[in-house]
Motif scaffolding. Structure first.
Motif, PDB file in Angstrom:
ATOM      1  N   LYS A  40       3.221 -16.928  22.128  1.00 30.29           N
ATOM      2  CA  LYS A  40       3.505 -16.650  20.722  1.00 30.29           C
ATOM      3  C   LYS A  40       2.780 -15.389  20.250  1.00 30.29           C
ATOM      4  CE  LYS A  40       3.722 -21.610  19.963  1.00 30.29           C
ATOM      5  NZ  LYS A  40       3.151 -21.893  21.311  1.00 30.29           N
ATOM      6  N   PHE A  41       3.526 -14.580  19.495  1.00 34.53           N
ATOM      7  CA  PHE A  41       2.980 -13.366  18.905  1.00 34.53           C
ATOM      8  C   PHE A  41       3.265 -13.377  17.413  1.00 34.53           C
ATOM      9  CE2 PHE A  41       3.473 -12.555  23.346  1.00 34.53           C
ATOM     10  CZ  PHE A  41       2.398 -11.744  23.681  1.00 34.53           C
ATOM     11  N   LEU A  42       2.324 -12.860  16.665  1.00 34.99           N
ATOM     12  CA  LEU A  42       2.416 -12.799  15.213  1.00 34.99           C
ATOM     13  C   LEU A  42       2.170 -11.363  14.798  1.00 34.99           C
ATOM     14  CD1 LEU A  42       2.500 -14.650  12.592  1.00 34.99           C
ATOM     15  CD2 LEU A  42       0.006 -14.551  12.669  1.00 34.99           C
ATOM     16  N   GLY A  43       2.979 -10.846  13.889  1.00 33.85           N
ATOM     17  CA  GLY A  43       2.765  -9.448  13.538  1.00 33.85           C
ATOM     18  C   GLY A  43       3.269  -9.078  12.168  1.00 33.85           C
ATOM     19  N   GLY A  44       2.658  -8.047  11.603  1.00 36.83           N
ATOM     20  CA  GLY A  44       3.081  -7.575  10.297  1.00 36.83           C
ATOM     21  C   GLY A  44       2.693  -6.131  10.080  1.00 36.83           C
ATOM     22  N   GLU A  45       3.242  -5.591   9.011  1.00 41.70           N
ATOM     23  CA  GLU A  45       2.973  -4.210   8.624  1.00 41.70           C
ATOM     24  C   GLU A  45       2.334  -4.187   7.243  1.00 41.70           C
ATOM     25  OE1 GLU A  45       5.868  -0.987   6.778  1.00 41.70           O
ATOM     26  OE2 GLU A  45       6.229  -1.207   8.922  1.00 41.70           O
ATOM     27  N   SER A  46       1.336  -3.324   7.050  1.00 40.64           N
ATOM     28  CA  SER A  46       0.689  -3.130   5.762  1.00 40.64           C
ATOM     29  C   SER A  46       0.031  -4.431   5.302  1.00 40.64           C
ATOM     30  CB  SER A  46       1.713  -2.618   4.750  1.00 40.64           C
ATOM     31  OG  SER A  46       1.084  -2.121   3.597  1.00 40.64           O
ATOM     32  N   TYR A  47       0.370  -4.961   4.094  1.00 40.65           N
ATOM     33  CA  TYR A  47      -0.193  -6.250   3.718  1.00 40.65           C
ATOM     34  C   TYR A  47       0.192  -7.317   4.737  1.00 40.65           C
ATOM     35  CZ  TYR A  47      -1.396 -10.513   1.328  1.00 40.65           C
ATOM     36  OH  TYR A  47      -1.940 -11.746   1.046  1.00 40.65           O
ATOM     37  N   GLY A  48       1.241  -7.071   5.503  1.00 43.63           N
ATOM     38  CA  GLY A  48       1.593  -7.991   6.582  1.00 43.63           C
ATOM     39  C   GLY A  48       0.488  -8.127   7.617  1.00 43.63           C
ATOM     40  N   THR A  49      -0.380  -7.121   7.737  1.00 46.96           N
ATOM     41  CA  THR A  49      -1.535  -7.256   8.636  1.00 46.96           C
ATOM     42  C   THR A  49      -2.588  -8.170   8.000  1.00 46.96           C
ATOM     43  OG1 THR A  49      -2.676  -5.270   7.769  1.00 46.96           O
ATOM     44  CG2 THR A  49      -1.124  -4.957   9.591  1.00 46.96           C
ATOM     45  N   THR A  50      -2.753  -8.064   6.678  1.00 49.24           N
ATOM     46  CA  THR A  50      -3.617  -8.999   5.953  1.00 49.24           C
ATOM     47  C   THR A  50      -3.082 -10.413   6.133  1.00 49.24           C
ATOM     48  OG1 THR A  50      -3.858  -7.254   4.277  1.00 49.24           O
ATOM     49  CG2 THR A  50      -4.696  -9.448   3.716  1.00 49.24           C
ATOM     50  N   ARG A  51      -1.777 -10.546   5.938  1.00 47.23           N
ATOM     51  CA  ARG A  51      -1.128 -11.857   6.102  1.00 47.23           C
ATOM     52  C   ARG A  51      -1.320 -12.386   7.516  1.00 47.23           C
ATOM     53  NH1 ARG A  51       3.832 -10.694   4.275  1.00 47.23           N
ATOM     54  NH2 ARG A  51       3.487 -11.684   2.242  1.00 47.23           N
ATOM     55  N   THR A  85      -2.693  -0.969   9.237  1.00 47.94           N
ATOM     56  CA  THR A  85      -3.575  -2.104   8.977  1.00 47.94           C
ATOM     57  C   THR A  85      -4.415  -1.952   7.716  1.00 47.94           C
ATOM     58  OG1 THR A  85      -3.733  -2.356  11.363  1.00 47.94           O
ATOM     59  CG2 THR A  85      -5.378  -3.504  10.055  1.00 47.94           C
ATOM     60  N   ILE A  86      -4.478  -3.051   6.940  1.00 49.44           N
ATOM     61  CA  ILE A  86      -5.404  -3.155   5.829  1.00 49.44           C
ATOM     62  C   ILE A  86      -6.005  -4.558   5.843  1.00 49.44           C
ATOM     63  CG2 ILE A  86      -3.440  -3.610   4.280  1.00 49.44           C
ATOM     64  CD1 ILE A  86      -6.827  -2.091   3.216  1.00 49.44           C
ATOM     65  N   LEU A  87      -7.284  -4.638   6.141  1.00 47.02           N
ATOM     66  CA  LEU A  87      -7.985  -5.913   6.244  1.00 47.02           C
ATOM     67  C   LEU A  87      -9.162  -5.995   5.277  1.00 47.02           C
ATOM     68  CD1 LEU A  87      -8.138  -6.120  10.159  1.00 47.02           C
ATOM     69  CD2 LEU A  87      -6.501  -7.293   8.666  1.00 47.02           C
ATOM     70  N   PHE A 138     -10.416  -4.859   1.982  1.00 46.63           N
ATOM     71  CA  PHE A 138     -10.036  -4.236   0.714  1.00 46.63           C
ATOM     72  C   PHE A 138     -11.256  -3.727  -0.039  1.00 46.63           C
ATOM     73  CE2 PHE A 138      -6.443  -6.788   1.871  1.00 46.63           C
ATOM     74  CZ  PHE A 138      -5.336  -6.105   1.386  1.00 46.63           C
ATOM     75  N   GLY A 139     -12.401  -4.329   0.190  1.00 44.83           N
ATOM     76  CA  GLY A 139     -13.606  -3.875  -0.480  1.00 44.83           C
ATOM     77  C   GLY A 139     -14.005  -2.477  -0.064  1.00 44.83           C
ATOM     78  N   ALA A 140     -13.860  -2.189   1.239  1.00 44.61           N
ATOM     79  CA  ALA A 140     -14.260  -0.875   1.742  1.00 44.61           C
ATOM     80  C   ALA A 140     -13.366   0.225   1.203  1.00 44.61           C
ATOM     81  CB  ALA A 140     -14.234  -0.864   3.268  1.00 44.61           C
ATOM     82  N   GLN A 141     -12.122  -0.103   0.867  1.00 42.99           N
ATOM     83  CA  GLN A 141     -11.180   0.925   0.414  1.00 42.99           C
ATOM     84  C   GLN A 141     -10.927   0.879  -1.089  1.00 42.99           C
ATOM     85  OE1 GLN A 141      -8.757   0.588   4.617  1.00 42.99           O
ATOM     86  NE2 GLN A 141      -7.614   1.256   2.839  1.00 42.99           N
ATOM     87  N   ALA A 142     -11.721   0.073  -1.815  1.00 46.21           N
ATOM     88  CA  ALA A 142     -11.524  -0.047  -3.259  1.00 46.21           C
ATOM     89  C   ALA A 142     -11.971   1.229  -3.967  1.00 46.21           C
ATOM     90  CB  ALA A 142     -12.309  -1.246  -3.786  1.00 46.21           C
ATOM     91  N   TYR A 163     -15.428 -11.336  -4.856  1.00 52.94           N
ATOM     92  CA  TYR A 163     -15.374  -9.935  -5.260  1.00 52.94           C
ATOM     93  C   TYR A 163     -15.049  -8.998  -4.097  1.00 52.94           C
ATOM     94  CZ  TYR A 163     -17.987 -12.296  -8.911  1.00 52.94           C
ATOM     95  OH  TYR A 163     -18.371 -13.187  -9.879  1.00 52.94           O
ATOM     96  N   TYR A 164     -15.482  -9.367  -2.918  1.00 56.09           N
ATOM     97  CA  TYR A 164     -15.291  -8.506  -1.746  1.00 56.09           C
ATOM     98  C   TYR A 164     -14.244  -9.143  -0.844  1.00 56.09           C
ATOM     99  CZ  TYR A 164     -16.501  -5.247   2.000  1.00 56.09           C
ATOM    100  OH  TYR A 164     -16.458  -4.267   2.961  1.00 56.09           O
ATOM    101  N   LYS A 165     -13.046  -8.561  -0.831  1.00 53.97           N
ATOM    102  CA  LYS A 165     -11.927  -9.155  -0.099  1.00 53.97           C
ATOM    103  C   LYS A 165     -11.832  -8.552   1.299  1.00 53.97           C
ATOM    104  CE  LYS A 165     -11.054 -10.802  -4.187  1.00 53.97           C
ATOM    105  NZ  LYS A 165     -11.571 -12.111  -4.576  1.00 53.97           N
ATOM    106  N   ASN A 166     -12.078  -9.370   2.308  1.00 51.52           N
ATOM    107  CA  ASN A 166     -12.047  -8.895   3.692  1.00 51.52           C
ATOM    108  C   ASN A 166     -11.589 -10.038   4.585  1.00 51.52           C
ATOM    109  OD1 ASN A 166     -12.417  -7.604   6.128  1.00 51.52           O
ATOM    110  ND2 ASN A 166     -14.646  -7.680   6.074  1.00 51.52           N
ATOM    111  N   VAL A 167     -10.413  -9.888   5.208  1.00 49.03           N
ATOM    112  CA  VAL A 167      -9.886 -10.942   6.090  1.00 49.03           C
ATOM    113  C   VAL A 167     -10.135 -10.649   7.564  1.00 49.03           C
ATOM    114  CG1 VAL A 167      -8.127 -11.674   4.432  1.00 49.03           C
ATOM    115  CG2 VAL A 167      -7.578  -9.890   6.126  1.00 49.03           C
ATOM    116  N   ALA A 168     -10.786  -9.513   7.879  1.00 49.10           N
ATOM    117  CA  ALA A 168     -11.083  -9.197   9.279  1.00 49.10           C
ATOM    118  C   ALA A 168     -11.886 -10.307   9.966  1.00 49.10           C
ATOM    119  CB  ALA A 168     -11.809  -7.855   9.388  1.00 49.10           C
ATOM    120  N   PRO A 169     -12.830 -10.982   9.264  1.00 53.66           N
ATOM    121  CA  PRO A 169     -13.550 -12.073   9.926  1.00 53.66           C
ATOM    122  C   PRO A 169     -12.640 -13.195  10.418  1.00 53.66           C
ATOM    123  CG  PRO A 169     -14.773 -11.346   8.002  1.00 53.66           C
ATOM    124  CD  PRO A 169     -13.445 -10.639   7.959  1.00 53.66           C
ATOM    125  N   TYR A 170     -11.488 -13.393   9.777  1.00 53.28           N
ATOM    126  CA  TYR A 170     -10.540 -14.386  10.284  1.00 53.28           C
ATOM    127  C   TYR A 170     -10.096 -14.034  11.698  1.00 53.28           C
ATOM    128  CZ  TYR A 170      -9.796 -16.271   5.524  1.00 53.28           C
ATOM    129  OH  TYR A 170      -9.937 -16.852   4.295  1.00 53.28           O
TER     130      TYR A 170
END
Length: 500
Positions: free
Chosen positions: A196-207, A232-234, A236-240, A418-425
């Motif tokens: 199984k593979f999962l993939g997305g573009e832009s916010y789809g990478t967050t998803r 990729t955008i994971l 959001f705090g770093a790019q705010a 306040y700091y949105k980051n999904v990379a740890p997931y």
């Protein structure tokens, strides 16, 4: 008249009572009306993908997400392409776009579907219809079955009955709904043991990061072989872009260097695009980041030296950089880089240029790299799905912008509010699944999700770097609009899937 008064009063009271009874009856009738069954269309096709002739079944239809009592809550529209004869051991890829609020038409009709829309490859506007819908040899159907998913509020997907749409509009709620859809699809198609593979573009990478947390974060795991991140955008705090946050200036600088190089604003000794970008990376993460951290303590010749080097990489004048206090926002850059030519550059793809109402101001009127492609993709999706795929609906396809009031909060509260980051997931999923790998595709000219931001977020503690693979492309956010990059992206992901 005295005798008539009671009768008139009775009539006046009877009318509202009758209306109330009728309204109540209509409400009961509406409440009792069953939700119609999901609309599903199954068609047979064939095509040549990756040099192989493939017969496949296309299933365009709705999947209902249900409450515990079986009441349908939402309809998810998807298009699944499955090779014939069916093979339960064949890989399956679940793909979506971003926004949040974007349908999956971009990856579907631009990159990996069996048909694609032909628009100019050289950053020109797609113009007016008709837009050619052609065979797509770069589709991944030779190596994997594919399911394109439209989350609730995008494409033809929508809440059912009295379910509030906001129940699905948030990082976690959205991920739960996509995770539920995937489990239903695996059940109905007998594919639980498929790679199984999962993939997305832009916010789809967050998803993607949030969905893998839903799929692999339970005891009844849906384990994945790979995650495909495109633009990729994971973190959001770093790019705010808020006052006091210096990181966006650091993360955008290499993209500015790429744009300056493309538009002839780089110095004569810049070398190749890749060489100039690498030089900008080193400066951004080193001397420039240190200079920004010094704040107002940066003075005199030290400040002048940084300003000169910043002018080299951005193509902007030292006067402008001084006035901006060495901190150029992306919006200002789009307007300023080619102001002397009366042009602005694109946000999604800086190769594109546009003309504003006038040449004043500090930001562009619109993004030429979006209005340069949207007409063709919207027409192509509707033409393909309503035509050869024979899916029938009265609903309009929501291309982008169909959601609002997105809930960005992540579980756990605290500073995560306040700091949105999904990379740890992703890091946790990779640490707990030794077979999970991540592919990252980034365009050099993408300002929506700059490549240096992806490199930064995926190099943090807790993410196994040896299982993260980067590839780069000479275009922007939707690198597949450029013919050479679409073919390269297809080869790169095909290799990623085969090497599982």
């Amino acid at each position: 008249m005295k005798k008539l008064a009671p009768a008139l009063l009775a009539l006046c009271l009877a009318a509202p009572l009758a209306a109330q009874e009728n309204a109540a009856g209509e409400e009961r009738k509406e409440a009792a009306a069953p939700t119609p069954p999901p609309t599903i269309s199954v068609t047979k096709h064939s095509g040549t993908f990756g040099g192989q002739r493939i017969n496949y079944t296309a299933t365009a239809g709705e999947t209902y997400l249900k409450a515990e009592d079986g009441t349908p809550k939402a309809s998810i529209f998807s298009v699944a392409y499955v090779k014939e004869p069916r093979d339960p051991n064949r890989p399956i890829a679940f793909l979506f776009n971003g926004g949040p609020g974007s349908g999956s038409l971009w990856l579907h009709m631009g990159a990996f579907g069996p048909k694609r829309v032909a628009i100019p490859s050289d950053a020109r506007d797609d113009g007016a219809p008709p837009y050619p819908l052609i065979d797509n040899p770069d589709s991944l159907l030779d190596v994997t079955d594919i399911v394109f998913i439209d989350p609730v509020g995008t494409g033809f997907s929508h809440p059912l009955g009295k379910t509030p749409a906001k129940d699905y509009w948030g990082v976690t709620a959205d991920a739960k709904s996509i995770g539920e859809f995937i489990r239903i699809w695996l059940n109905e198609n007998g594919r639980w043991n498929s790679p199984k593979f999962l993939g997305g573009e832009s916010y789809g990478t967050t998803r993607s990061a949030a969905v893998v947390n839903e799929l692999e974060g339970r005891y009844n795991d849906v384990s994945l072989n790979g995650i495909i991140l495109i633009s990729t955008i994971l973190d959001f705090g770093a790019q705010a872009g808020v006052p006091g946050n210096e990181m966006p200036y650091v993360l955008f600088l290499p993209s500015m260097a790429a744009a300056a190089h493309h538009h002839g604003k780089a110095p004569a000794d810049a070398g190749t695009l890749e060489q100039f970008v690498e030089e900008a990376r080193t400066f951004a993460a080193g001397d420039y980041a240190l200079a920004l951290l010094k704040g107002q303590k940066l003075q005199g010749e030290e400040r002048a030296a940084i300003r000169r080097r910043l002018a080299r990489f951005t193509g902007l004048s030292e006067t402008f950089l001084d006035q901006a206090d060495l901190r150029v926002s992306d919006q200002r850059f789009y307007k300023e880089l080619l102001r002397d030519r009366g042009l602005t550059i694109g946000r999604l793809d800086a190769r594109y240029t546009g003309r504003d109402y006038d040449n004043a101001g500090e930001g562009p009127d619109n993004d030429p790299s979006f209005y340069g492609i949207d007409g063709g993709y919207t027409a192509a999706l509707n033409d393909w799905v309503r035509g050869p795929l024979k899916f029938t609906t009265d609903r309009q396809y929501s291309t982008i912008g169909g959601v609002s009031d997105w809930n960005w909060d992540l579980p756990g509260g605290g500073d995560g509010t306040y700091y949105k980051n999904v990379a740890p997931y992703l890091g946790r999923a990779m640490r707990e699944n030794g077979g999970l790998r991540v592919f990252v595709g980034q365009g050099y000219f993408d300002f929506a999700t700059p490549f240096f931001g992806a490199e930064y977020s995926l190099s943090r503690t807790g993410i196994p770097a040896d299982r993260v693979h980067f590839e780069y492309y000479g275009s922007g956010h939707m690198m597949y609009v450029r013919d050479e990059d679409r073919s390269k992206l297809s080869r790169d992901i095909r290799s990623f899937i085969r090497s599982r």
